[in-house]
Design an enzyme around this catalytic site. Structure first.
Site, PDB file in Angstrom:
ATOM      1  N   ASP A   1       0.826  -1.204   0.000  1.00  0.00           N
ATOM      2  CA  ASP A   1       0.000   0.000   0.000  1.00  0.00           C
ATOM      3  C   ASP A   1       0.869   1.266   0.000  1.00  0.00           C
ATOM      4  OD1 ASP A   1      -2.879   0.807   0.482  1.00  0.00           O
ATOM      5  OD2 ASP A   1      -1.940   1.836   2.173  1.00  0.00           O
TER       6      ASP A   1
ATOM      7  N   GLU B   1       1.830  -0.123  -4.768  1.00  0.00           N
ATOM      8  CA  GLU B   1       0.896   0.926  -5.176  1.00  0.00           C
ATOM      9  C   GLU B   1       1.666   2.244  -5.210  1.00  0.00           C
ATOM     10  OE1 GLU B   1      -3.391   2.851  -3.859  1.00  0.00           O
ATOM     11  OE2 GLU B   1      -1.871   2.469  -2.344  1.00  0.00           O
TER      12      GLU B   1
HETATM   13  C1  GLC Z   1      -4.325   2.967  -0.468  1.00  0.00           C
HETATM   14  C2  GLC Z   1      -5.507   2.029  -0.410  1.00  0.00           C
HETATM   15  C3  GLC Z   1      -6.679   2.779   0.144  1.00  0.00           C
HETATM   16  C4  GLC Z   1      -6.337   3.243   1.546  1.00  0.00           C
HETATM   17  C5  GLC Z   1      -5.059   4.076   1.540  1.00  0.00           C
HETATM   18  C6  GLC Z   1      -4.527   4.248   2.925  1.00  0.00           C
HETATM   19  O1  GLC Z   1      -4.486   3.975  -1.386  1.00  0.00           O
HETATM   20  O2  GLC Z   1      -5.759   1.485  -1.680  1.00  0.00           O
HETATM   21  O3  GLC Z   1      -7.852   2.023   0.158  1.00  0.00           O
HETATM   22  O4  GLC Z   1      -7.393   4.006   2.054  1.00  0.00           O
HETATM   23  O5  GLC Z   1      -4.034   3.463   0.808  1.00  0.00           O
HETATM   24  O6  GLC Z   1      -4.055   3.040   3.427  1.00  0.00           O
END
Ligand code: GLC
Length: 525
Positions: free
Chosen positions: A209, A264
């Site tokens: 994440d 991500e």
């Molecule tokens: C990422 C996740 C999202 C979450 C954020 C904080 O973007 O995909 O759902 O709210 O991180 O962890």
């Protein structure tokens, strides 16, 4: 001798948002037992791996992205032994298992933060990012947090003041999600130990994440004023992040060299995304999400540019990752405005050069649920795309309890897994045929990418060729609602898959595409 490509290159990864997949316990929140019950759906559909959004113990301020224990399962979802059972059943079914891992922040109720907050002299104080107030007594800098709240309009400061210890702590997301201090070696070892915990239990990799956010400039400088109204998590890209991602990668690969490291990355340019693949001497991610295509308009020229960027910026340094939907964004059908376009988008997603990620429910052509104001629960405004998956036509749609969010549109008029499985030409049928075509074709799963010489394929049609070891496919997508003509390369071609239910397999040249139609062509006899 050439080595076989890593498994994740040819894989299609299916993202499960566990709360919304299927509830077996009766509390209205999806659980591991519900996922286990429907593993056959993934096998039937033809995906290769599943990625689970977080199932760790959590107070659910951000629905699981606020974790209190990285080495356990929240009772809402089941237990560690349910997880073991799911991992082993998935493996028996030929599916790899990827877990979400949230390195940037914990829950404010994680014992680490509880200790850190307890006093300035706590041994865990420096596990998080604490600063004195600014000279005027306010937050230490002008960074804003993500999420304006259920009814908010403006992004709040990325700092929360702790009265007892007289300092502010940093949180790029909710105040319930304090940021870890990754410059502290103790944090590095505690967090990488959690990766080993799951690798030993058999998981095949992680989706990490907001991994680009974990390093902070120690001076914590203000953002320039024109950037400061936008949450800091959308900008943060500190050079110190790269060695940390590399260290995290090593922790994973030392435990299991075949495990996949997916990150991500939510940053303004594709070049920044590409930088997180690292350098040959110091590799970082195996796959970096590039969300620029997800945010692109449904327009051939815009899409041509996005694909060109993936080819020119990402392909030279790594294997691209493609996602057109997830638990943070409106669904394809809602974004693009029609099911016909969502079907064409399925062809785009599953025929790009790279690893596609398919968000559960896209295969049903679901639109976002309309969520009444009193039922809104997500501080990030993402409830619509998290509506529960309808499995059966009957009331309750295969869920044991009344779901935590309303059903998506048409759940009671045939848009459920069981009904769509028996409907030839349904969007579910289209996804299954596309996935089968992809799995059977080295060109589609691992091949090179080249645009077809435009000829009459000027906008609104995008047409490209994929090729590997003598296997080839041509893909054409009509971005317009009106018919369009495409000159095909020499030789004869046959339709392998079309989004149009009544497309014959023989292909005249030039090819007349219907409005919104996308096709995959294979060489004819
Ligand atoms: C990422 C996740 C999202 C979450 C954020 C904080 O973007 O995909 O759902 O709210 O991180 O962890």
């Amino acid at each position: 001798m050439t080595t076989a490509p890593a498994w994740w290159r040819s894989a299609v990864v299916y993202q499960i948002y566990p709360r919304s997949f299927c509830d077996r316990s009766g509390d209205g929140v999806g659980d591991l037992a519900g996922i286990l019950e429907h593993l056959d759906h993934l096998v039937w559909l033809g995906v290769d791996a599943l990625w689970l959004s977080p199932v760790y113990p959590s107070p659910m301020a951000d629905f699981g992205y606020d974790i209190t224990d990285y080495c356990d399962v929240d009772p809402l979802f089941g237990s560690l032994s349910d997880m073991d059972a799911l991992i082993s059943a998935a493996h028996d079914a030929g599916l790899s298992v990827v877990l979400d891992w949230v390195p940037n922040h914990t829950s404010d109720r994680h014992p680490w933060f509880v200790s850190s907050r307890s006093s300035r002299s706590s041994p865990r104080r420096d596990w998080y990012i604490w600063r004195d107030p600014s000279p005027s007594g306010g937050p230490p800098n002008n960074w804003r947090a993500a999420f304006a709240g259920v009814s908010g309009t403006e992004f709040p400061p990325a700092w929360t003041y702790d009265q007892a210890s007289g300092q502010w702590y940093l949180h790029l997301f909710l105040s319930e999600q304090p940021d870890l201090n990754w410059s502290n070696p103790a944090v590095q070892s505690a967090m990488t130990a959690t990766l080993r915990f799951w690798l030993e239990r058999g998981v095949d990799g992680f989706r990490m994440d907001v991994i680009h956010a974990i390093a902070k400039d120690p001076d914590l400088p203000d953002l320039p004023p024109e950037r400061s109204p936008i949450p800091m998590c959308a900008w943060i890209d500190d050079p110190a992040c790269h060695p940390l991602v590399s260290l995290i990668r090593s922790a994973v690969k030392d435990a299991n060299p075949d495990a996949v490291v997916i990150g991500e990355i939510v940053l303004p340019s594709v070049a920044q995304v590409a930088s997180y693949y690292g350098r040959p001497a110091e590799p970082e991610l195996d796959l970096a999400f590039n969300f620029h295509p997800l945010h692109a308009r449904w327009d051939a020229a815009v899409w041509r540019r996005q694909i060109d960027l993936a080819v020119s910026e990402i392909a030279p340094v790594g294997w691209p990752a493609w996602a057109l939907g997830n638990h943070d964004n409106p669904r394809q059908r809602t974004r693009y405005g029609s099911e016909a376009r969502a079907r064409a988008a399925a062809v785009l997603l599953l025929t790009q050069m790279g690893t596609p990620f398919l968000y559960a429910g896209e295969e049903l052509g679901l639109a976002d649920a309309a969520v009444a104001p009193e039922r809104l629960v997500d501080p990030g405004g993402r409830d619509g795309c998290r509506a529960p998956i309808p499995w059966t036509p009957a009331a309750g749609h295969g869920w044991a309890g009344e779901p935590w969010l309303p059903w998506p549109p048409q759940a009671s008029s045939g848009r459920d897994v069981e009904s769509m499985r028996s409907t030839p030409g349904s969007t579910l049928d289209l996804y299954r045929r596309l996935l089968a075509a992809r799995r059977a074709s080295p060109a589609l799963s691992l091949g090179s990418f080249a645009w077809l010489p435009s000829g009459r394929a000027a906008e609104p049609v995008l047409a490209y060729r994929r090729e590997r070891d003598g296997d080839e496919r041509v893909v054409a997508v009509n971005f317009s609602e009106s018919p369009a003509t495409l000159d095909l390369p020499g030789g004869s071609w046959a339709v392998e898959v079309s989004t149009h239910p009544r497309r014959a397999s023989a292909v005249p040249n030039p090819l007349e595409l219907r409005g919104d139609e996308a096709v995959v062509l294979r060489p004819g006899r």
